[in-house]
Design a protein around this motif. Sequence first.
Motif, PDB file in Angstrom:
ATOM      1  N   ILE A 221       0.705   6.054   4.363  1.00 54.71           N
ATOM      2  CA  ILE A 221       0.470   5.977   2.836  1.00 54.71           C
ATOM      3  C   ILE A 221       0.613   7.548   2.282  1.00 54.71           C
ATOM      4  CG2 ILE A 221      -1.533   5.751   1.353  1.00 54.71           C
ATOM      5  CD1 ILE A 221      -2.377   3.304   3.035  1.00 54.71           C
ATOM      6  N   PHE A 222      -0.095   8.422   3.122  1.00 54.80           N
ATOM      7  CA  PHE A 222       0.065   9.874   2.777  1.00 54.80           C
ATOM      8  C   PHE A 222       1.616  10.130   2.606  1.00 54.80           C
ATOM      9  CE2 PHE A 222       0.575  14.298   4.225  1.00 54.80           C
ATOM     10  CZ  PHE A 222       0.004  15.040   3.024  1.00 54.80           C
ATOM     11  N   TYR A 223       2.322   9.762   3.635  1.00 55.99           N
ATOM     12  CA  TYR A 223       3.758  10.287   3.808  1.00 55.99           C
ATOM     13  C   TYR A 223       4.590   9.570   2.494  1.00 55.99           C
ATOM     14  CZ  TYR A 223       8.678  10.196   5.412  1.00 55.99           C
ATOM     15  OH  TYR A 223       9.918  10.255   5.449  1.00 55.99           O
ATOM     16  N   HIS A 224       4.173   8.405   1.954  1.00 59.90           N
ATOM     17  CA  HIS A 224       5.024   8.044   0.933  1.00 59.90           C
ATOM     18  C   HIS A 224       4.396   8.554  -0.336  1.00 59.90           C
ATOM     19  CE1 HIS A 224       6.234   4.721   3.507  1.00 59.90           C
ATOM     20  NE2 HIS A 224       7.106   4.282   2.765  1.00 59.90           N
ATOM     21  N   PHE A 225       3.235   9.042  -0.302  1.00 63.15           N
ATOM     22  CA  PHE A 225       2.569   9.734  -1.571  1.00 63.15           C
ATOM     23  C   PHE A 225       3.672  11.208  -1.456  1.00 63.15           C
ATOM     24  CE2 PHE A 225      -0.007  13.150  -3.415  1.00 63.15           C
ATOM     25  CZ  PHE A 225      -0.220  12.646  -4.470  1.00 63.15           C
ATOM     26  N   VAL A 226       3.709  11.722  -0.593  1.00 60.72           N
ATOM     27  CA  VAL A 226       4.535  12.880  -0.551  1.00 60.72           C
ATOM     28  C   VAL A 226       5.844  12.782  -0.724  1.00 60.72           C
ATOM     29  CG1 VAL A 226       5.437  14.797   1.127  1.00 60.72           C
ATOM     30  CG2 VAL A 226       2.876  14.046   1.239  1.00 60.72           C
ATOM     31  N   LEU A 227       6.512  11.470  -0.287  1.00 63.89           N
ATOM     32  CA  LEU A 227       7.960  11.097  -0.738  1.00 63.89           C
ATOM     33  C   LEU A 227       8.142  10.938  -2.046  1.00 63.89           C
ATOM     34  CD1 LEU A 227       9.137   8.396   1.789  1.00 63.89           C
ATOM     35  CD2 LEU A 227      10.383  10.651   1.352  1.00 63.89           C
ATOM     36  N   GLY A 228       7.000  10.412  -2.747  1.00 65.64           N
ATOM     37  CA  GLY A 228       7.127  10.045  -4.332  1.00 65.64           C
ATOM     38  C   GLY A 228       7.124  11.407  -5.139  1.00 65.64           C
ATOM     39  N   ARG A 229       6.070  12.322  -4.596  1.00 62.97           N
ATOM     40  CA  ARG A 229       6.103  13.457  -5.380  1.00 62.97           C
ATOM     41  C   ARG A 229       7.350  14.331  -5.238  1.00 62.97           C
ATOM     42  NH1 ARG A 229       2.089  16.051  -8.172  1.00 62.97           N
ATOM     43  NH2 ARG A 229       1.701  13.682  -8.546  1.00 62.97           N
ATOM     44  N   ALA A 230       8.086  14.245  -4.056  1.00 60.23           N
ATOM     45  CA  ALA A 230       9.140  15.238  -3.762  1.00 60.23           C
ATOM     46  C   ALA A 230      10.244  14.638  -4.579  1.00 60.23           C
ATOM     47  CB  ALA A 230       9.632  15.270  -2.298  1.00 60.23           C
TER      48      ALA A 230
ATOM     49  N   ALA B 229       0.937  -1.167   0.122  1.00 63.91           N
ATOM     50  CA  ALA B 229       0.025   0.021   0.068  1.00 63.91           C
ATOM     51  C   ALA B 229       0.868   1.273  -0.051  1.00 63.91           C
ATOM     52  CB  ALA B 229      -0.993   0.102   1.251  1.00 63.91           C
ATOM     53  N   CYS B 230       1.978   1.365   0.808  1.00 63.35           N
ATOM     54  CA  CYS B 230       2.879   2.302   0.835  1.00 63.35           C
ATOM     55  C   CYS B 230       3.700   2.779  -0.360  1.00 63.35           C
ATOM     56  CB  CYS B 230       3.725   2.157   1.954  1.00 63.35           C
ATOM     57  SG  CYS B 230       3.217   2.395   3.629  1.00 63.35           S
ATOM     58  N   ASP B 231       4.076   1.453  -0.991  1.00 70.48           N
ATOM     59  CA  ASP B 231       4.669   1.564  -2.318  1.00 70.48           C
ATOM     60  C   ASP B 231       3.890   2.011  -3.426  1.00 70.48           C
ATOM     61  OD1 ASP B 231       7.113   0.702  -1.088  1.00 70.48           O
ATOM     62  OD2 ASP B 231       6.775  -1.478  -1.777  1.00 70.48           O
ATOM     63  N   ILE B 232       2.462   1.673  -3.335  1.00 70.97           N
ATOM     64  CA  ILE B 232       1.475   2.050  -4.417  1.00 70.97           C
ATOM     65  C   ILE B 232       1.328   3.741  -4.030  1.00 70.97           C
ATOM     66  CG2 ILE B 232      -0.965   2.182  -4.999  1.00 70.97           C
ATOM     67  CD1 ILE B 232      -0.802  -0.976  -4.734  1.00 70.97           C
ATOM     68  N   ALA B 233       1.347   4.175  -3.011  1.00 69.68           N
ATOM     69  CA  ALA B 233       1.069   5.496  -2.837  1.00 69.68           C
ATOM     70  C   ALA B 233       2.392   6.467  -3.222  1.00 69.68           C
ATOM     71  CB  ALA B 233       0.901   5.872  -1.488  1.00 69.68           C
TER      72      ALA B 233
ATOM     73  N   THR C 260      -4.371   1.256  12.153  1.00 68.13           N
ATOM     74  CA  THR C 260      -5.138   1.550  10.989  1.00 68.13           C
ATOM     75  C   THR C 260      -4.703   3.033  10.695  1.00 68.13           C
ATOM     76  OG1 THR C 260      -6.583   0.111  11.373  1.00 68.13           O
ATOM     77  CG2 THR C 260      -6.857   1.687   9.429  1.00 68.13           C
ATOM     78  N   GLY C 261      -4.691   3.921  11.802  1.00 60.90           N
ATOM     79  CA  GLY C 261      -4.524   5.357  11.503  1.00 60.90           C
ATOM     80  C   GLY C 261      -2.836   5.756  11.332  1.00 60.90           C
ATOM     81  N   LYS C 262      -2.168   4.898  12.031  1.00 61.13           N
ATOM     82  CA  LYS C 262      -0.735   5.013  11.579  1.00 61.13           C
ATOM     83  C   LYS C 262      -0.254   4.617   9.943  1.00 61.13           C
ATOM     84  CE  LYS C 262       2.368   6.287  13.788  1.00 61.13           C
ATOM     85  NZ  LYS C 262       2.925   7.505  13.819  1.00 61.13           N
TER      86      LYS C 262
END
Length: 313
Positions: A296-305, A259-263, A289-291
């Motif tokens: 997942i959001f953090y990995h999306f941000v990482l990918g964009r950066a 899930a994190c990799d997909i994000a 679940t919340g963590k």
Amino acid sequence: MTSDDIRLGDIIVEGDSGSIVLVGFPYDEGVRRNNGRVGAKHGPDSFRQLLKRTGTVVNAEYDDLDLRKYLTISDGGNINADLTLEEAHQQLESRIRQLISNGKIPFVVGGGNDQSYPNASALLNHTTKSIYVINIDAHLDVRPLKENNKSHSGSPFRLLLEDQKFHQNPSNRFIEFASQGSQCSIEHVNYLRSKSPLTQIFWYQSIRDNPLAPFRTILKSAEEQQSDIFVSFDIDSIISSSCPGVSAPATVGLTAQQACDIAFYAGESLQVKLMDLSEYNPLIEDYRTGKLVTLIFYHFVLGRAKAIRDLMQ
């Protein structure tokens, strides 16, 4: 915050100034209408609490990637929680369309998955390009409307596929990803098949060993067509041992790492203009679940950066 341990929450400001803007959709009425377990309306605020200490701002694992050098993040608040669901959908669509029009990347945290049609509609009504909508979900979410023609958490992509604007561009695509045959009525499958070639299903059994390769292939196909992309991530596609706090937990499904990799890959694709997360239900289970949701959001941000850094080098 300490100077030697700056976290993601330390650099998020309020308002719409960020290049990535968080928006909360605190509604689970659509889940109730679909006979699911309510509680997801508390998802956005629980997400924010756990986000405060999520992720390092400088990530040594990605060659000392410093998020602050390549993007900004702001919290644009929640959609008004006192509206009817139909009014909330209208407000959400208007809000997301405004953000996209201003060059922002909205990241929407729900709430029920009914949020995904207003989000898709916002992109559809903004762009002049073709669009790819990718639904990462154990379910197809193309159920007919209920209760006097009202939408619900199982209907967002039925609404998209019945939207005539979606049919105006033959290059538009709707992709079901990680769908589970045990969760999907054959009637709904046949409905999607009837909409071919606009639609395609990537069944979980066919991608479970390596979901990243086909996901990246989908992104590449959209990029080659210069299509704008909306990634909708229903977290009930993640195995419940890692993600129990959802309206409809999955006995089998994507791993937390997948899930994190997909994000991350979604963030890395500059054609992704919008992403949402649905069905986080902290009344069922909040911390584990919340963590994961914040990660997942953090990995999306990482990918964009990383994508922006690569462009600048």
